[in-house]
Scaffold this motif. Structure first.
Motif, PDB file in Angstrom:
ATOM      1  N   PHE A 170      75.571  35.659   2.195  1.00 34.73           N
ATOM      2  CA  PHE A 170      76.624  36.484   2.795  1.00 34.73           C
ATOM      3  C   PHE A 170      76.840  36.152   4.278  1.00 34.73           C
ATOM      4  N   ASP A 171      76.313  35.038   4.734  1.00 34.71           N
ATOM      5  CA  ASP A 171      76.479  34.633   6.136  1.00 34.71           C
ATOM      6  C   ASP A 171      77.618  33.605   6.227  1.00 34.71           C
ATOM      7  N   GLY A 172      78.348  33.640   7.311  1.00 32.57           N
ATOM      8  CA  GLY A 172      79.421  32.658   7.520  1.00 32.57           C
ATOM      9  C   GLY A 172      80.605  32.860   6.588  1.00 32.57           C
ATOM     10  N   LEU A 173      80.948  34.133   6.310  1.00 29.65           N
ATOM     11  CA  LEU A 173      82.007  34.395   5.325  1.00 29.65           C
ATOM     12  C   LEU A 173      83.407  34.083   5.848  1.00 29.65           C
TER      13      LEU A 173
ATOM     14  N   ALA B 289      72.047  37.820  10.006  1.00 30.07           N
ATOM     15  CA  ALA B 289      73.010  37.678   8.902  1.00 30.07           C
ATOM     16  C   ALA B 289      74.073  38.760   8.948  1.00 30.07           C
TER      17      ALA B 289
ATOM     18  N   LEU C  61      81.920  40.615  -1.646  1.00 28.79           N
ATOM     19  CA  LEU C  61      80.598  41.255  -1.766  1.00 28.79           C
ATOM     20  C   LEU C  61      80.436  41.904  -3.137  1.00 28.79           C
TER      21      LEU C  61
ATOM     22  N   SER D 188      77.764  38.512   8.957  1.00 33.57           N
ATOM     23  CA  SER D 188      78.124  37.664  10.088  1.00 33.57           C
ATOM     24  C   SER D 188      79.232  36.678   9.685  1.00 33.57           C
ATOM     25  N   PRO D 189      80.323  36.615  10.466  1.00 32.84           N
ATOM     26  CA  PRO D 189      81.463  35.818  10.015  1.00 32.84           C
ATOM     27  C   PRO D 189      81.298  34.320  10.199  1.00 32.84           C
ATOM     28  N   LEU D 190      80.481  33.891  11.210  1.00 29.92           N
ATOM     29  CA  LEU D 190      80.445  32.459  11.532  1.00 29.92           C
ATOM     30  C   LEU D 190      79.036  31.870  11.413  1.00 29.92           C
TER      31      LEU D 190
END
Lengths: 423, 233
Positions: free
Chosen positions: A164-167, A245, A386, B231-233
């Motif tokens: 779920f990181d970097g979405l 995260a 999600l 976290s988006p990035l």
């Protein structure tokens, strides 16, 4: 030269004392005193292990830190020289720095690094973010070698991440970049990357540095510039990216504003290239192109959905001016659904993104406002993601990402139609 | 008796002929001035429209949201509005000059008053226009910021911002043309003061939770905040 106007005299003197170099590693910093010493250690270790015959320099450009970051960089460099054991470099390892008294944009930090690389005629340069707590010497080697030995112009990083990181990258930047620019580059907002001296000179001499989008996210522009036909781009898998995260809502807004703002600006400024491209091409990649972990993290799903729903109703007039009536009606329909039945699928998401991009192009409202209006819809997409992938394996998530990318590629003619629409 | 009546009538006739002989050339001059004014006004309108087209004012106004407000009020685009305003102001100026040529005493005084007011009216219109743009821009910025931050009642915050900027712009415009100066200042102070007081009371009594959250947000991110979203990035 462009750099004459903004590099201070002291920094220029330091650069002149260094002379020409083969390799340059830049550290753009702002209040990173706790982690920057480890970053410097890793860079020097990499130089000693892999580039001991080459002329090397570390350049720190600090954007007005109040916690002694520039001093921490210099101290780390000095102590490395004093305590160096085992392998030693055959050349002097330089460490120079420029310090801005006040906070400046990240774009200005990158511009200073590029100007320094240009002045020192560096053959290969890497930028390493001191915010990462686990930078390893291998990272720098993996970034520099493709440029230095294999003559690539830009090396984008790949990281191992939590699922779920970097979405924002997985749901927006990567699929959009792949459909629009036609290259499968995963990290379009890289914090660690490398580039050739020629690529750096090209970038620093472009008349773009006054642009707000470049100030906020020059790295996105550089990564997209790396996909231009005159440059060679590749990816290098670095390892696990160690950062939280989860994050706060304000970070989401600023990340979307910076990264998506820069991406839309690149679409606008490079339209003569991408409008003619169809499909997408893979880029050479060292190592796996993804690696996901699945340990549990605490995420407030209910709040994300509420923020989407509030945005969809409160921003109705803004969304109406940006989106087509059909897309807007569809958003209103799904916003009224029960939160367990809610889905914002790939087909609708692709239409939303393309319509936002086209509205940005036509500047139907202030462009920064337009990108902020995308945030609630991004949250809707994330909530849907999600829900879909609560129990999914890494492979299932990858398959889903691939499906989204193909959907955006399929709908590219729709983007072009909206983009070229008048009025 | 008959002679007196005839003489009176002759005098009245002479006077009328004299008056008409005096008035008619002035009236013709007035008509010429009004016609020249019409041509000049058309020319000014055309020139201003061309200049505004070059400066892309309409695009700026669209970005700031002013065009939408004008459309709602069934008004044309900003450049069209300004061009037409210039046309009417220029022509009105020529008409007033023409009327003053007629040399009608009571009218002349009023006309000179109007002439003195013209530049101030222009500035007041400009202030209102800038106020309209600023109100739209900042109210939208507040709406987006409050929605994305998850604050309660974003429309209220946005509306309050628009209202305050509008009040400020209207007060400044009225102050500019010198209309009931004291009353305007007093009214503005009362409205603005009341609004601030109402906000302070509402925030203090009704928004204790929001106040706590705001302070937390400013004094440091809480653990809860950090765990909100991926976290988006």
């Amino acid at each position: 030269m462009a750099e004459d106007t903004f590099l201070d005299d002291d920094f220029l003197r330091q650069l002149m004392s260094v002379g020409e170099v083969d390799l340059l590693v830049g550290i753009p910093s702002h209040n990173n005193a706790t982690t920057v010493a480890a970053t410097v250690d890793a860079i020097e270790e990499c130089f000693r292990q892999n580039f001991y015959r080459d002329r090397v320099v570390i350049v720190n450009v600090d954007g007005g830190s109040k916690d002694g970051t520039p001093e921490a960089v210099l101290n780390a460099a000095v102590s490395q020289h004093e305590n160096g054991r085992g392998l030693t470099s055959l050349r002097t390892e330089h460490c120079v720095g420029m310090r801005y008294a006040q906070p400046v944009s990240t774009g200005q930090l990158y511009r200073t690094l590029l100007a320094a690389a240009d002045l020192l005629r560096a053959k290969a340069c890497a930028v390493i973010s001191p915010a990462s707590s686990n930078v390893a010497p291998a990272w720098i080697e993996k970034l520099l070698k493709p440029v230095y030995r294999e003559k690539f112009d830009f090396v984008a990083p790949l990281y191992g991440r939590h699922k779920f990181d970097g979405l924002l990258g997985r749901n927006l930047l990567y699929p959009m970049a792949r459909a629009v620019f036609g290259w499968r580059v995963r990290e379009l907002h890289p914090s660690d990357f490398a580039f050739s001296g020629g690529f750096g000179s090209y970038c620093v001499n472009q008349d773009v540095w006054h642009e707000e989008a470049i100030g906020a996210s020059a790295e996105t522009w550089m990564a997209i510039t790396g996909t231009r036909p005159d440059f060679r781009i590749c990816q290098a898998f670095l390892g696990q990216k160690m950062h939280a995260a989860t994050t706060s809502g304000s970070d989401i807004v600023s990340a979307v504003r910076d990264a998506v703002g820069a991406f839309f600006w690149c679409m606008e400024s490079q339209q003569e290239i991408w409008t003619a491209r169809t499909g997408s091409e893979a880029v050479p990649t060292n190592g796996p192109d993804h690696e996901l972990t699945i340990q549990a993290v605490r995420i407030n799903r209910k709040r994300i959905f509420e923020l989407f729903r509030t945005g969809a109703s409160e921003l109705e007039t803004i969304l109406k001016s940006v989106l087509s009536p059909e897309t807007h009606a569809e958003i209103q329909r799904i916003a009224a659904l029960d939160e367990r039945k809610f889905r914002l699928g790939g087909e609708l998401w692709a239409r939303i993104l393309f319509e936002f991009a086209a509205s940005y192009h036509r500047a139907v409202i202030n462009r920064d406002h337009l990108i902020q209006a995308l945030v609630p819809l991004y949250r809707g997409r994330i909530y849907s993601f999600l829900l879909d992938h609560q129990e999914s394996s890494p492979q299932e998530i990858e398959d889903d990402t691939e499906a989204l990318c193909l959907e955006l590629e399929r709908q590219k003619p729709y983007l072009l139609e909206r983009w070229n629409q008048k009025g | 008796m008959r002679d007196v009546i005839v003489r009176g009538l002759e005098q009245a006739y002479d006077n009328s002929v004299h008056m008409i002989a005096e008035f008619l050339p002035r009236f013709v001059v007035m008509l010429i001035i009004v016609l020249i004014g019409l041509v000049v006004a058309f020319l000014f309108e055309y020139l201003l429209r061309a200049i505004l087209h070059l400066t892309r004012l309409d695009r700026l106004s669209e970005e700031a949201g002013a065009t939408r407000v004008l459309k709602k009020a069934a008004l044309p685009s900003v450049s069209e509005l300004l061009s037409r305003s210039l046309f009417w102001l220029t022509w009105l100026g020529f008409i007033l000059v023409g009327i003053s040529v007629l040399q009608i005493g009571s009218l002349q005084e009023q006309i000179s008053h109007l002439f003195q007011l013209l530049p101030q009216i222009l500035v007041a219109i400009l202030i209102l226009f800038v106020g309209l743009l600023a109100a739209n821009f900042f109210s939208r910025a507040v709406l987006l910021a409050t929605v994305n931050a998850g604050y309660k009642s974003p429309q209220v915050w946005s509306g309050a911002t628009r209202f305050v900027i509008w009040i400020l712009a209207i007060s400044m415009a009225l102050e500019q043309i010198g209309l009931a100066r004291q009353t305007v200042i007093a009214a503005f102070s009362i409205v603005f003061g009341a609004l601030m007081l109402a906000l302070a009371i509402a925030f203090g009594l009704g928004g204790r939770e929001i106040a706590r959250e705001t302070l937390e947000r400013h004094l440091g991110e809480t653990k809860k905040d950090r765990e909100e979203e991926p976290s988006p990035l």
